[in-house]
Design a protein around this motif. Structure first.
Motif, PDB file in Angstrom:
ATOM      1  N   ASP A 199       2.285   7.952 -11.430  1.00  0.00           N
ATOM      2  CA  ASP A 199       1.565   7.999 -10.172  1.00  0.00           C
ATOM      3  C   ASP A 199       0.778   6.690 -10.068  1.00  0.00           C
ATOM      4  N   ARG A 200       0.906   6.015  -8.933  1.00  0.00           N
ATOM      5  CA  ARG A 200       0.324   4.678  -8.827  1.00  0.00           C
ATOM      6  C   ARG A 200      -1.174   4.675  -9.131  1.00  0.00           C
ATOM      7  N   ASP A 201      -1.927   5.587  -8.542  1.00  0.00           N
ATOM      8  CA  ASP A 201      -3.378   5.574  -8.739  1.00  0.00           C
ATOM      9  C   ASP A 201      -3.733   5.738 -10.216  1.00  0.00           C
ATOM     10  N   THR A 202      -2.962   6.556 -10.934  1.00  0.00           N
ATOM     11  CA  THR A 202      -3.225   6.774 -12.359  1.00  0.00           C
ATOM     12  C   THR A 202      -3.005   5.496 -13.152  1.00  0.00           C
ATOM     13  N   GLU A 227       0.803  -1.218   0.000  1.00  0.00           N
ATOM     14  CA  GLU A 227       0.000   0.000   0.000  1.00  0.00           C
ATOM     15  C   GLU A 227       0.836   1.269   0.000  1.00  0.00           C
ATOM     16  N   SER A 245       3.806   4.709  -3.919  1.00  0.00           N
ATOM     17  CA  SER A 245       3.066   5.799  -4.556  1.00  0.00           C
ATOM     18  C   SER A 245       3.521   6.066  -5.985  1.00  0.00           C
ATOM     19  N   VAL A 295      -2.975   2.344 -12.016  1.00  0.00           N
ATOM     20  CA  VAL A 295      -3.971   1.341 -11.618  1.00  0.00           C
ATOM     21  C   VAL A 295      -5.294   1.609 -12.331  1.00  0.00           C
ATOM     22  N   ARG A 296      -5.681   2.872 -12.394  1.00  0.00           N
ATOM     23  CA  ARG A 296      -6.929   3.222 -13.084  1.00  0.00           C
ATOM     24  C   ARG A 296      -6.842   2.869 -14.562  1.00  0.00           C
TER      25      ARG A 296
END
Length: 255
Positions: free
Chosen positions: A189-192, A111, A114, A194-195
């Motif tokens: 960026d990790r969230d980008t 987790e 980032s 993953v999305r």
């Protein structure tokens, strides 16, 4: 005297991980050993690629995505070679396509990661300065970053021939000054990222460029300077060039 521990509500420092998809067979280098496991200077290319990521002090975890039935072999290979102690390593089984394999690598990340780098195992000689430049650009706010070089050759857009070897009609000549040859590691960026893997559907053999998936989300992608030694070892002649570069490094830098 020991230092005072941080307050319990202070967030932990966010880390950078590199995902290396290495599940492909590399048929253009010929039959036999998968491309990532071909020897370069007596050491598998995969080991060179892992070391290239671990050479960056920004990278604290390297995830190698192995062939679906070859994870134990790859884990044994990593255990056999000297790798920096400050970097953790993880091997996970991959999928049938590169897109699936990168997605499985993302699923394995802790987790507190980032920033994610995605690096081709077949680019074993990327310099650490290039890795650091990509990480820095993401940390400075870019959702996606790719290292790239200007093109030396003029490029033509053509209509592919129905039969291999037949002449192909030229459709256009793009302006060379606006074109770049993209390399890896690509940084996100990790969230980008993953999305992108969640929303961009797998089509045929899947995406071979993660930055292109982010583009399809409408998110900006920026370019930082690449390096001529970060070339991809795809054909036998590339392997000859890689051997020459590695020999020069060892002679001059003790690499």
């Amino acid at each position: 005297m020991s230092s005072t521990p941080p307050p319990p509500d202070r967030p932990r420092p966010l880390r950078t991980a590199a995902v290396i998809p290495a599940a492909g067979r590399g048929i253009r280098l010929g039959p036999g050993t998968p491309k990532a496991l071909r020897a370069l200077g007596g050491t598998p290319m995969l080991i060179h690629a892992v070391r290239a990521m671990a050479a960056s002090r920004a990278v604290s975890l390297v995830v190698v995505v192995a062939p679906p039935d070859g994870a134990p072999e790859v884990k044994h290979l990593l255990d056999e070679h000297a790798l920096p102690e400050r970097t953790d390593y993880l091997v996970v089984p991959g999928g049938d396509t590169r897109q699936e394999s990168v997605g499985l690598g993302l699923d394995a990340l802790p987790e507190d990661i980032s920033v994610v780098l995605v690096h081709d195992a077949a680019r074993p000689l990327v310099p650490v300065d290039t890795v650091d430049a990509v990480v820095e650009a993401v940390r400075n706010g870019a959702p996606a970053v790719v290292p790239a070089l200007p093109l030396a050759d003029t490029v033509k857009e053509v209509e592919p021939a129905a039969v291999a070897g037949e002449p192909e009609p030229v459709l256009s000549t793009p302006v060379r000054a606006r074109l770049r040859a993209v390399q890896t590691p690509q940084g996100f960026d990790r969230d980008t990222l993953v999305r992108a893997h969640a929303e961009v559907a797998l089509d045929g053999e899947g995406a071979t460029d993660d930055a292109g998936m982010v583009e399809r989300l409408g998110q900006p992608v920026v370019v930082v300077p690449g390096h001529e030694e970060a070339f991809k070892v795809t054909r036998p002649l590339d392997l000859v060039l890689a051997e020459a570069v590695l020999a020069r490094r060892r002679a001059h830098d003790g690499f």
